[in-house]
Design a protein around this motif. Sequence first.
Motif, PDB file in Angstrom:
ATOM      1  N   LEU A   1       0.919  -1.330  -0.084  1.00  0.00           N
ATOM      2  CA  LEU A   1      -0.006  -0.282   0.036  1.00  0.00           C
ATOM      3  C   LEU A   1       0.752   0.974  -0.077  1.00  0.00           C
ATOM      4  CD1 LEU A   1      -2.781  -1.318   2.471  1.00  0.00           C
ATOM      5  CD2 LEU A   1      -3.203  -1.018   0.111  1.00  0.00           C
TER       6      LEU A   1
ATOM      7  N   LEU B   1      -2.412   5.512   3.060  1.00  0.00           N
ATOM      8  CA  LEU B   1      -3.127   3.843   2.634  1.00  0.00           C
ATOM      9  C   LEU B   1      -2.759   3.522   4.013  1.00  0.00           C
ATOM     10  CD1 LEU B   1      -4.407   3.302  -1.537  1.00  0.00           C
ATOM     11  CD2 LEU B   1      -5.716   5.242   1.193  1.00  0.00           C
ATOM     12  N   ALA B   2      -1.367   3.133   3.511  1.00  0.00           N
ATOM     13  CA  ALA B   2      -0.716   1.587   4.186  1.00  0.00           C
ATOM     14  C   ALA B   2      -1.347   1.892   5.896  1.00  0.00           C
ATOM     15  CB  ALA B   2       0.000   1.538   4.117  1.00  0.00           C
TER      16      ALA B   2
ATOM     17  N   LEU C   1     -10.671   0.628   3.186  1.00  0.00           N
ATOM     18  CA  LEU C   1      -9.362   0.992   2.138  1.00  0.00           C
ATOM     19  C   LEU C   1      -9.902   0.393   0.996  1.00  0.00           C
ATOM     20  CD1 LEU C   1      -6.514  -1.646   4.299  1.00  0.00           C
ATOM     21  CD2 LEU C   1      -6.443   0.868   3.422  1.00  0.00           C
TER      22      LEU C   1
ATOM     23  N   ILE D   1      -9.138   2.897  -1.296  1.00  0.00           N
ATOM     24  CA  ILE D   1      -8.094   3.192  -3.242  1.00  0.00           C
ATOM     25  C   ILE D   1      -9.119   3.354  -4.621  1.00  0.00           C
ATOM     26  CG2 ILE D   1      -7.093   0.779  -4.497  1.00  0.00           C
ATOM     27  CD1 ILE D   1      -7.316  -0.788  -2.312  1.00  0.00           C
TER      28      ILE D   1
ATOM     29  N   PRO E   1      -2.390   1.220  -4.833  1.00  0.00           N
ATOM     30  CA  PRO E   1      -1.602  -0.376  -5.446  1.00  0.00           C
ATOM     31  C   PRO E   1      -1.941  -1.178  -6.545  1.00  0.00           C
ATOM     32  CG  PRO E   1      -3.165  -0.251  -3.264  1.00  0.00           C
ATOM     33  CD  PRO E   1      -3.827   0.784  -3.929  1.00  0.00           C
TER      34      PRO E   1
END
Length: 481
Positions: free
Chosen positions: A282, A286-287, A313, A317, A324
């Motif tokens: 990610l 986002l991670a 997530l 995304i 990702p």
Amino acid sequence: MFFDWETQSNADLTVTGTLKYVLDPSTRPLLLSWAIDDGAVKLWCPDLSNELTTEVWAYVYGRMDLHGPAPVEIEKLLMQPDGYVIAHNAGFDRAVWQQIATPDYGFPELRLEQVLDSQAQAQASNLPGALDFAGRALGLGTKTIGGKAIMKRFADRAQPLPGSRADIETLTANGRTREQAVATAIASWELYCDYAIQDTDLMREVWQCTRPLDGSEWQEYWVSERINDRGMLADLDVCAGAASYREQEAAHVIEQIKEITDGQIAGPTFTAQINDWIYERLPDDLAELMVKQRDDEGYVTRLTGDKNIMTRLLEEIQNSDSPPDDAVTDLIEVLQFGRSSSAVKFQKILDQAVDGRLGGSYVFNGAGQTGRFCLAEHSMVLVRNPVGIIEERVIEQVTPDDEVWDGGQWVMHEGVVFSGVKGVLEYDGVTATADHQVFVSEDEKISLLEAARRGSPIFKGTSPCTQYTKSLRPPVDATSE
């Protein structure tokens, strides 16, 4: 009278449930331990003279107060208007008595209204349901080492009964002399009998140390047991279809996960590996959603992959300027829609149903009624104090003036209650008793033990509000970009 049946069967009680277990033709009572009032614990067994070798039967015969016919003193007690029998988790022992001991071994009829349950009384006193844990909480000592193993050994009818001719032949074939084989069998029976006596003694002590339930409470208990005896209708066709679908879906999900991760992850239950795999792929912004804990230097020490985070997530995304690889999205979607194991309940219904009904599902004075679900000491609880400040605090420092976050709203409570010393397990960041109820989705609540067995992430609920300022990120370095 305090009593406890020990049984032997080809059936597995943990799979079949009580009723199907006692109705199995292979199930039989192997030992009864009982004590009237404060009298000594006594033992009864059926006539095993044709099964055991002469030496072993001589030992067993000598340990028994009675064997063969039902004890007369038990019949006399049940004829009295104030004659009651008490067992721990009495639904099982009552079923053995009514379904096997009375028709097959001549024991007197046992009416439901004569049966009291020491487990129900112990749980009403905020003690664990398991007899040994209730005893520990009361400071009554622990069970004999090796006792549980020997009970399992005797309970399995697929194995030769210790001291039987087949058992002696097996031991001698493995290099023991006949004398050694007989001595081994006698030692097994000695531990078996001692453990049964110990159980009944401990049950009586727990009973005497706990608050007596009144007449109205026992009336409610008998009603609940009638419901258990009657059982609930189950649509077995639906259950069979759901169980079959679950098997096919589980196999499909495993193959998908292997394909997406190039074989790095073997299935949906490998939670830690899954979290690491997704986190590493990610972008930083986002991670950060997956970070649950950092150390003092700001390094990530714990990740979370609960359903709520995965849902967020997927949303982030779609709107990200630097999303990702598609494989990450594919894996999250597979996990979101293919990791649920709730259909396992349908298989349990199939395994335990008798004549289309599921019995024994109601636990009187269970934790759902008494609120005995327990978090371990030092567990962190999100609280809002009387002036509105939100913080995490160890559970033993939570006061009745604090509101606590239940995952959806702030709620009041009556303060922390000490529930004694109990066994706990740690799963997905929660340390609690095995029966502590947790959400694994917005609408499904199961025990912590069941969640761990499934590998289902614990659903943490929604964020209480932006006032909660504990940051998951390390302090910002003013010299960095």
